[in-house]
Design a protein around this motif. Structure first.
Motif, PDB file in Angstrom:
ATOM      1  N   GLU A 240       0.809  -1.214   0.000  1.00  0.00           N
ATOM      2  CA  GLU A 240       0.000   0.000   0.000  1.00  0.00           C
ATOM      3  C   GLU A 240       0.846   1.269   0.000  1.00  0.00           C
ATOM      4  N   LYS A 241       2.132   1.169   0.332  1.00  0.00           N
ATOM      5  CA  LYS A 241       3.006   2.348   0.352  1.00  0.00           C
ATOM      6  C   LYS A 241       3.519   2.716  -1.042  1.00  0.00           C
ATOM      7  N   GLN A 242       3.445   1.770  -1.981  1.00  0.00           N
ATOM      8  CA  GLN A 242       3.799   2.027  -3.394  1.00  0.00           C
ATOM      9  C   GLN A 242       5.171   2.689  -3.557  1.00  0.00           C
ATOM     10  N   VAL A 243       6.133   2.182  -2.812  1.00  0.00           N
ATOM     11  CA  VAL A 243       7.482   2.759  -2.839  1.00  0.00           C
ATOM     12  C   VAL A 243       8.144   2.563  -4.201  1.00  0.00           C
ATOM     13  N   GLU A 244       7.663   1.606  -4.986  1.00  0.00           N
ATOM     14  CA  GLU A 244       8.209   1.390  -6.325  1.00  0.00           C
ATOM     15  C   GLU A 244       8.057   2.614  -7.223  1.00  0.00           C
ATOM     16  N   LEU A 245       7.199   3.559  -6.835  1.00  0.00           N
ATOM     17  CA  LEU A 245       7.046   4.792  -7.615  1.00  0.00           C
ATOM     18  C   LEU A 245       8.317   5.635  -7.616  1.00  0.00           C
ATOM     19  N   LEU A 246       9.275   5.293  -6.764  1.00  0.00           N
ATOM     20  CA  LEU A 246      10.549   6.026  -6.742  1.00  0.00           C
ATOM     21  C   LEU A 246      11.532   5.518  -7.789  1.00  0.00           C
ATOM     22  N   ALA A 247      11.121   4.552  -8.595  1.00  0.00           N
ATOM     23  CA  ALA A 247      12.033   3.991  -9.597  1.00  0.00           C
ATOM     24  C   ALA A 247      12.539   5.062 -10.553  1.00  0.00           C
ATOM     25  N   GLY A 248      11.674   5.972 -10.964  1.00  0.00           N
ATOM     26  CA  GLY A 248      12.105   7.036 -11.872  1.00  0.00           C
ATOM     27  C   GLY A 248      13.140   7.943 -11.246  1.00  0.00           C
ATOM     28  N   ALA A 249      12.982   8.226  -9.961  1.00  0.00           N
ATOM     29  CA  ALA A 249      13.972   9.060  -9.267  1.00  0.00           C
ATOM     30  C   ALA A 249      15.318   8.363  -9.201  1.00  0.00           C
ATOM     31  N   CYS A 250      15.292   7.023  -9.091  1.00  0.00           N
ATOM     32  CA  CYS A 250      16.555   6.277  -9.068  1.00  0.00           C
ATOM     33  C   CYS A 250      17.334   6.457 -10.360  1.00  0.00           C
TER      34      CYS A 250
ATOM     35  N   VAL B 101      15.947  15.758   0.136  1.00  0.00           N
ATOM     36  CA  VAL B 101      14.530  15.783  -0.240  1.00  0.00           C
ATOM     37  C   VAL B 101      13.876  14.573   0.411  1.00  0.00           C
ATOM     38  N   PHE B 102      12.650  14.743   0.885  1.00  0.00           N
ATOM     39  CA  PHE B 102      11.883  13.611   1.389  1.00  0.00           C
ATOM     40  C   PHE B 102      10.768  13.304   0.400  1.00  0.00           C
ATOM     41  N   ALA B 103      10.610  12.041   0.062  1.00  0.00           N
ATOM     42  CA  ALA B 103       9.564  11.639  -0.883  1.00  0.00           C
ATOM     43  C   ALA B 103       8.686  10.569  -0.252  1.00  0.00           C
ATOM     44  N   HIS B 104       7.418  10.826  -0.215  1.00  0.00           N
ATOM     45  CA  HIS B 104       6.455   9.819   0.240  1.00  0.00           C
ATOM     46  C   HIS B 104       5.596   9.430  -0.962  1.00  0.00           C
ATOM     47  N   THR B 105       5.210   8.163  -1.028  1.00  0.00           N
ATOM     48  CA  THR B 105       4.533   7.673  -2.236  1.00  0.00           C
ATOM     49  C   THR B 105       3.150   7.082  -1.982  1.00  0.00           C
ATOM     50  N   GLY B 106       2.842   6.668  -0.757  1.00  0.00           N
ATOM     51  CA  GLY B 106       1.583   5.974  -0.490  1.00  0.00           C
ATOM     52  C   GLY B 106       0.371   6.896  -0.557  1.00  0.00           C
TER      53      GLY B 106
ATOM     54  N   VAL C 106       8.058  15.793  -1.211  1.00  0.00           N
ATOM     55  CA  VAL C 106       7.260  15.386  -2.375  1.00  0.00           C
ATOM     56  C   VAL C 106       6.284  14.336  -1.868  1.00  0.00           C
ATOM     57  N   ALA C 107       4.992  14.539  -2.107  1.00  0.00           N
ATOM     58  CA  ALA C 107       3.994  13.607  -1.587  1.00  0.00           C
ATOM     59  C   ALA C 107       2.777  13.606  -2.504  1.00  0.00           C
ATOM     60  N   PRO C 108       1.978  12.525  -2.456  1.00  0.00           N
ATOM     61  CA  PRO C 108       0.770  12.479  -3.288  1.00  0.00           C
ATOM     62  C   PRO C 108      -0.291  13.447  -2.781  1.00  0.00           C
TER      63      PRO C 108
ATOM     64  N   PRO D 214       4.306   7.679 -11.322  1.00  0.00           N
ATOM     65  CA  PRO D 214       5.763   7.654 -11.170  1.00  0.00           C
ATOM     66  C   PRO D 214       6.457   8.785 -11.908  1.00  0.00           C
ATOM     67  N   ALA D 215       5.921   9.191 -13.059  1.00  0.00           N
ATOM     68  CA  ALA D 215       6.534  10.284 -13.810  1.00  0.00           C
ATOM     69  C   ALA D 215       6.440  11.595 -13.032  1.00  0.00           C
ATOM     70  N   ALA D 216       5.306  11.800 -12.361  1.00  0.00           N
ATOM     71  CA  ALA D 216       5.143  13.024 -11.573  1.00  0.00           C
ATOM     72  C   ALA D 216       6.106  13.041 -10.391  1.00  0.00           C
ATOM     73  N   VAL D 217       6.306  11.896  -9.751  1.00  0.00           N
ATOM     74  CA  VAL D 217       7.277  11.814  -8.655  1.00  0.00           C
ATOM     75  C   VAL D 217       8.677  12.129  -9.173  1.00  0.00           C
ATOM     76  N   ARG D 218       9.039  11.512 -10.291  1.00  0.00           N
ATOM     77  CA  ARG D 218      10.363  11.748 -10.884  1.00  0.00           C
ATOM     78  C   ARG D 218      10.556  13.220 -11.224  1.00  0.00           C
ATOM     79  N   ASP D 219       9.542  13.826 -11.846  1.00  0.00           N
ATOM     80  CA  ASP D 219       9.684  15.216 -12.280  1.00  0.00           C
ATOM     81  C   ASP D 219       9.766  16.174 -11.083  1.00  0.00           C
ATOM     82  N   ALA D 220       9.027  15.871 -10.023  1.00  0.00           N
ATOM     83  CA  ALA D 220       9.095  16.716  -8.828  1.00  0.00           C
ATOM     84  C   ALA D 220      10.482  16.637  -8.192  1.00  0.00           C
ATOM     85  N   VAL D 221      11.022  15.417  -8.109  1.00  0.00           N
ATOM     86  CA  VAL D 221      12.377  15.255  -7.572  1.00  0.00           C
ATOM     87  C   VAL D 221      13.382  15.983  -8.457  1.00  0.00           C
ATOM     88  N   ARG D 222      13.225  15.855  -9.764  1.00  0.00           N
ATOM     89  CA  ARG D 222      14.152  16.521 -10.689  1.00  0.00           C
ATOM     90  C   ARG D 222      14.129  18.032 -10.493  1.00  0.00           C
TER      91      ARG D 222
END
Length: 375
Positions: A212-222, A268-273, A293-295, A318-326
């Motif tokens: 439920e935390k969907q941490v895999e959404l950080l793959a783009g940031a990686c 930067v702190f990123a939350h994905t759930g 960065v959070a949903p 995931p693209a939105a997470v990546r772009d926010a981190v970028r």
């Protein structure tokens, strides 16, 4: 005031329910009240929290199938006996699900007022783990919380959801944060060199590693040049995430001053759930002076001021997470401004402040009961 806190989780467990129950017990003791905690027994071999501020009654428990870190309480007479022996004025039900349901029933039989704290998005979990069952989850939530004298919701989104689904007598009660332990000046340059030896920008996640935390959404940031993703926490999803997040550093579970040092060492702190009723780690990141960065869903909507303390992104994108981190990686000034604003935002949100609010809710419930009896 004599309070029995019935909680689905308590230290040594590390999660939001356990932490909030512990802080509630501490504050009640600090204010001269008399709490007792009833919680599932921890796993064999684990060490209960040596710093529990009050007596803790453990009821027998078993690990949740498929998620051994979660213990489920078994039926036990200890719960009702504790309510009687402690001569409870009020029963505090922390995220009632199994043990809390029994606590609600026992309080009703004994005529003791009950305050239920909504902390877990069971409907969201039903969608995640079963692909269905959301309606059934809400029926259970409505049944459990509808029996309470008062339900406390941690965020405006949670309050709206509860009221929309027919839960009566709901008030807002947020969470506190330890601004003394969690501070920007805990930043550790030696730790940063260990985590990012080439001077990468460190993007951190702290929390359970579960579907439920969907941490895999950080793959783009990686995949971003000059960015190092660092994951703090443990759970059933860890093996899969180690494959899904190439180059990420997994630190496992961290607590106390060690966790504060890690938090402050992020950039930067990123939350994905998307199913957070509050999202304590976002507030802890803000206390540590980090941009977030959070949903744009659930608790983070109350915590993150988009464009001032962080960036809210569409859930499950995931693209939105990546772009926010970028965008944050490219602008050190923006990171500093967001981090400073976040720290200023949470400085007044101490556990003492929200604990006093909770005691006020108890007092109103007790006064309401007395008025009803007198009538």
């Amino acid at each position: 005031m004599r309070v029995v806190i019935v909680t689905e989780s308590f230290p040594p467990d590390v999660n939001g329910v356990a932490h909030c129950a512990l802080q509630t017990a501490r504050h009640l003791v600090d204010r001269g009240h008399a709490p007792v905690v009833v919680a599932p027994a921890p796993a064999p071999g684990s060490k209960p929290d040596a710093f529990a501020p009050c007596p803790v009654v453990h009821v027998p428990s078993l690990p949740l199938p498929g998620y051994a870190q979660v213990r489920v309480a078994l039926p036990s007479r200890r719960l009702a006996a504790t309510l009687v022996e402690h001569r409870a004025d009020v029963v505090h039900l922390a995220s009632p699900f199994v043990l809390g349901v029994r606590g609600m029933a026992a309080a009703a039989r004994l005529g003791i007022p009950a305050v239920a704290v909504y902390q877990t998005d069971l409907a969201g979990y039903a969608r995640t783990y079963m692909g269905a069952g959301e309606a059934a989850a809400w029926r259970r939530i409505r049944s459990v919380h509808g029996a309470a004298d008062l339900t406390l919701a941690p965020s405006s989104t949670s309050l709206h959801d509860l009221e929309t689904h027919g839960v009566p007598r709901v008030k807002l009660w947020p969470r506190g944060v330890d601004t003394e332990r969690l501070r920007p000046d805990r930043r550790d340059e030696a730790l940063r060199r260990e985590l990012a030896p080439n001077g990468e920008l460190i993007v951190g996640y702290v929390g359970r590693l579960a579907p439920e935390k969907q941490v895999e959404l950080l793959a783009g940031a990686c995949g971003l040049a000059g960015v190092r993703v660092v994951i703090v926490g443990d759970g059933p999803s860890r093996p899969g995430l180690e494959q899904a997040l190439p180059g990420a550093v997994f630190l496992g579970r961290r607590t106390g001053d060690d966790l504060a040092r890690v938090f402050a060492s992020f950039d930067v702190f990123a939350h994905t759930g998307p199913f957070e009723t509050f999202c304590q780690t976002v507030q802890e990141a803000m206390a540590s002076g980090l941009p977030v960065v959070a949903p744009a869903a659930g608790g983070p909507l109350d915590l993150v001021a988009h464009g001032r303390t962080g960036l809210l992104v569409p859930p499950r994108d995931p693209a939105a997470v990546r772009d926010a981190v970028r965008s944050l990686a490219a602008d050190a000034g923006l990171r500093a401004a967001f981090g400073a604003a976040g720290r200023a935002t949470v400085e007044g949100r101490t556990w003492a402040a929200v604990g006093d609010q909770l005691i006020g809710h108890y007092a109103k419930v007790l006064a309401g009961r007395r008025t009803a009896v007198a009538a």
